[in-house]
Write a protein that holds these residues in place. Sequence first.
Motif, PDB file in Angstrom:
ATOM      1  N   GLU A 439       0.815  -1.219   0.000  1.00  0.00           N
ATOM      2  CA  GLU A 439       0.000   0.000   0.000  1.00  0.00           C
ATOM      3  C   GLU A 439       0.849   1.270   0.000  1.00  0.00           C
ATOM      4  N   PHE A 440       2.140   1.143   0.257  1.00  0.00           N
ATOM      5  CA  PHE A 440       3.018   2.316   0.335  1.00  0.00           C
ATOM      6  C   PHE A 440       3.966   2.425  -0.865  1.00  0.00           C
ATOM      7  N   VAL A 441       3.743   1.544  -1.854  1.00  0.00           N
ATOM      8  CA  VAL A 441       4.572   1.566  -3.066  1.00  0.00           C
ATOM      9  C   VAL A 441       3.671   1.882  -4.261  1.00  0.00           C
ATOM     10  N   PRO A 442       3.961   2.975  -5.005  1.00  0.00           N
ATOM     11  CA  PRO A 442       3.170   3.267  -6.206  1.00  0.00           C
ATOM     12  C   PRO A 442       3.194   2.073  -7.159  1.00  0.00           C
ATOM     13  N   LYS A 443       2.031   1.828  -7.790  1.00  0.00           N
ATOM     14  CA  LYS A 443       1.879   0.619  -8.627  1.00  0.00           C
ATOM     15  C   LYS A 443       2.869   0.546  -9.783  1.00  0.00           C
ATOM     16  N   ASP A 444       3.340   1.728 -10.255  1.00  0.00           N
ATOM     17  CA  ASP A 444       4.219   1.712 -11.426  1.00  0.00           C
ATOM     18  C   ASP A 444       5.695   1.522 -11.075  1.00  0.00           C
ATOM     19  N   ILE A 445       6.005   1.308  -9.801  1.00  0.00           N
ATOM     20  CA  ILE A 445       7.402   1.027  -9.427  1.00  0.00           C
ATOM     21  C   ILE A 445       7.530  -0.463  -9.104  1.00  0.00           C
ATOM     22  N   PRO A 446       8.381  -1.182  -9.857  1.00  0.00           N
ATOM     23  CA  PRO A 446       8.602  -2.593  -9.535  1.00  0.00           C
ATOM     24  C   PRO A 446       9.149  -2.717  -8.108  1.00  0.00           C
ATOM     25  N   TRP A 447       8.510  -3.582  -7.333  1.00  0.00           N
ATOM     26  CA  TRP A 447       8.890  -3.707  -5.918  1.00  0.00           C
ATOM     27  C   TRP A 447       8.856  -5.174  -5.498  1.00  0.00           C
ATOM     28  N   ALA A 448       9.848  -5.559  -4.698  1.00  0.00           N
ATOM     29  CA  ALA A 448       9.839  -6.908  -4.116  1.00  0.00           C
ATOM     30  C   ALA A 448      10.192  -6.812  -2.641  1.00  0.00           C
ATOM     31  N   HIS A 449       9.549  -7.685  -1.871  1.00  0.00           N
ATOM     32  CA  HIS A 449       9.771  -7.738  -0.426  1.00  0.00           C
ATOM     33  C   HIS A 449      10.332  -9.110  -0.075  1.00  0.00           C
ATOM     34  N   LEU A 450      11.446  -9.121   0.661  1.00  0.00           N
ATOM     35  CA  LEU A 450      12.044 -10.384   1.111  1.00  0.00           C
ATOM     36  C   LEU A 450      11.865 -10.500   2.621  1.00  0.00           C
ATOM     37  N   ASP A 451      11.122 -11.525   3.051  1.00  0.00           N
ATOM     38  CA  ASP A 451      10.985 -11.772   4.486  1.00  0.00           C
ATOM     39  C   ASP A 451      12.082 -12.756   4.890  1.00  0.00           C
ATOM     40  N   ILE A 452      13.062 -12.258   5.636  1.00  0.00           N
ATOM     41  CA  ILE A 452      14.245 -13.051   5.989  1.00  0.00           C
ATOM     42  C   ILE A 452      14.206 -13.507   7.453  1.00  0.00           C
ATOM     43  N   ALA A 453      12.979 -13.579   8.026  1.00  0.00           N
ATOM     44  CA  ALA A 453      12.863 -13.937   9.452  1.00  0.00           C
ATOM     45  C   ALA A 453      13.545 -15.272   9.779  1.00  0.00           C
ATOM     46  N   GLY A 454      13.488 -16.233   8.865  1.00  0.00           N
ATOM     47  CA  GLY A 454      14.037 -17.559   9.159  1.00  0.00           C
ATOM     48  C   GLY A 454      15.489 -17.748   8.747  1.00  0.00           C
ATOM     49  N   THR A 455      16.020 -16.810   7.966  1.00  0.00           N
ATOM     50  CA  THR A 455      17.351 -17.012   7.383  1.00  0.00           C
ATOM     51  C   THR A 455      18.393 -15.998   7.868  1.00  0.00           C
ATOM     52  N   ALA A 456      17.971 -15.007   8.657  1.00  0.00           N
ATOM     53  CA  ALA A 456      18.867 -13.891   8.996  1.00  0.00           C
ATOM     54  C   ALA A 456      19.930 -14.242  10.031  1.00  0.00           C
ATOM     55  N   TRP A 457      19.646 -15.242  10.859  1.00  0.00           N
ATOM     56  CA  TRP A 457      20.671 -15.635  11.835  1.00  0.00           C
ATOM     57  C   TRP A 457      20.582 -17.128  12.128  1.00  0.00           C
ATOM     58  N   LEU A 458      21.681 -17.671  12.661  1.00  0.00           N
ATOM     59  CA  LEU A 458      21.745 -19.071  13.069  1.00  0.00           C
ATOM     60  C   LEU A 458      21.660 -19.133  14.585  1.00  0.00           C
ATOM     61  N   GLU A 459      20.832 -20.050  15.082  1.00  0.00           N
ATOM     62  CA  GLU A 459      20.708 -20.162  16.544  1.00  0.00           C
ATOM     63  C   GLU A 459      21.568 -21.281  17.118  1.00  0.00           C
ATOM     64  N   SER A 460      22.059 -22.167  16.245  1.00  0.00           N
ATOM     65  CA  SER A 460      22.974 -23.196  16.743  1.00  0.00           C
ATOM     66  C   SER A 460      24.162 -23.297  15.795  1.00  0.00           C
TER      67      SER A 460
END
Length: 485
Positions: A439-460
């Motif tokens: 909703e905050f990106v004008p339709k004529d601008i190509p936009w991609a969102h990467l959700d990195i919640a599972g890949t951003a850090w290692l816990e073990s």
Amino acid sequence: MKISTSPSAISDQKKDAVIVFFQGSENLLPAGDAALKKEIVTLLKKSAFKGLAGQTALFPWNGKQLILAGVGAAEHFHNGLLEQAAAAAVKAGVAAGLKSFVVSSTIKLKGLSEADHQLLVGRGAAWGTYAFSAFKSDAKKVPATSLVFCGAIKDRSAVGAAEAQGAALVDTANLANLPGNEAHPEKIADWAKAMAKESGLTCQIMGKAELEKKGCDGILSVARGSARDARMIILKHKGSDPKAKPIVLVGKTVTFDSGGISLKPGKGMGWMKYDKCGGMAVLTAMQMIARMKVKVPVIGILGAAENMPGSRATRPGDIITAYKGKTVEVLNTDAEGRLVLMDALGLAADMKPRAIVDLATLTGACIVALGSSAAAILGNDQKLVNELIENGATAGERLWQLPLYNDYTEDMKSDFADLANLSKSGGAGTATAAAFLQEFVPKDIPWAHLDIAGTAWLESSKPHQAPGATLFGARLLARWISSQG
Ligand code: BES
Ligand code: MN
Ligand code: ZN
């Protein structure tokens, strides 16, 4: 790590260790080196080494050490496993006191170009030397290390890129791994400024007053419960084509996410020091881009804020106004990332970009969907999404697309404001968050969102890396951007 090339054979190098990759029981050495191959056959007969992904084994050979490193079975191979094998080999070598490594400049792996082999292996090797020990009283000084690619090399540029990218990863990891008390928004801004100066980027910082003047109440509303003020950090790489439109990278940089008034449960809350990792990936990518002197102009925006439950904190039910005027009902203060990003995306859109890519540790639902094996990608432009998925696969960072149906947008409407920061249905957490951002990106601008919640850090601990930030996203962004004309 210093990375160089040499035209002579592996066996002729006077270094501490030789790294040989294995796909199961098959060594991946190119043609030649008969003596080495024969030795390997003998060694394997009396060893438990099976070439499994992440597996390593060390043997004395010819006055040096032979390090065997596995990438696993052919049917499960992806490029990330080769980078990880290189990191695991060097990590094991450094632990054994080795400092100088050699590896073949080519590899017998179907579908992998010589340049990508050098980039993955060089970058992985540099990453394998890294340890976050800033707070360890008994930390040993990390020795200077080196890697030589042996054999004929037509083009040295991938080796140079590997060294530059490895250095950017290691430098930023020292910031990304800092806990919330050390890495608050102001401190992140200071680091960004220093890193920008070193790599030749320009850096502009917006503080509280400027954000108020601009009407960026999304990021300000997140910071309100914290004693630490927000910062919007803008890094610029000029590129060599002054007429070209920039690519804008946006990173969620929540330096600690307590959940705010919608406080998170105590178990595992400490990991939320890594809620800044979208911004850390962008900061890394910007340094890679600057050091590689990429042609296209690139702008990186880090929205840095701390989400705390102080007495001035945003309350559930509060209504705030985003940059550019859309109103948002904050139903859950733990859905703060999208509030930071909505302002940053608005600022990004003002820059008339050719594309916007945002990275964020945005939803726990992403971990439910994909675990730590891939990041989710969603966007408004299938060509951009496909390019990022493709570059991710080559760069060793896997992306998996989720849909952005209009149903999700409907689900984010509020009874009292334009939008709510929480979905009505409670389903599709990753996609509804992306629908909110859209909703905050004008339709004529190509936009991609990467959700990195599972890949951003290692816990073990893994053979290629100790627990901590992975800087996932930087590698694929650097590859995608350097391939742009
Ligand atoms: N930073 C978290 C998402 C997260 C959780 C990342 C665990 C990595 C590991 C984000 O700010 C958050 O709290 N999201 C909420 C959103 C919900 C309230 C709609 C979530 O996913 O639970
Ligand atoms: Mn949160
Ligand atoms: Zn968060």
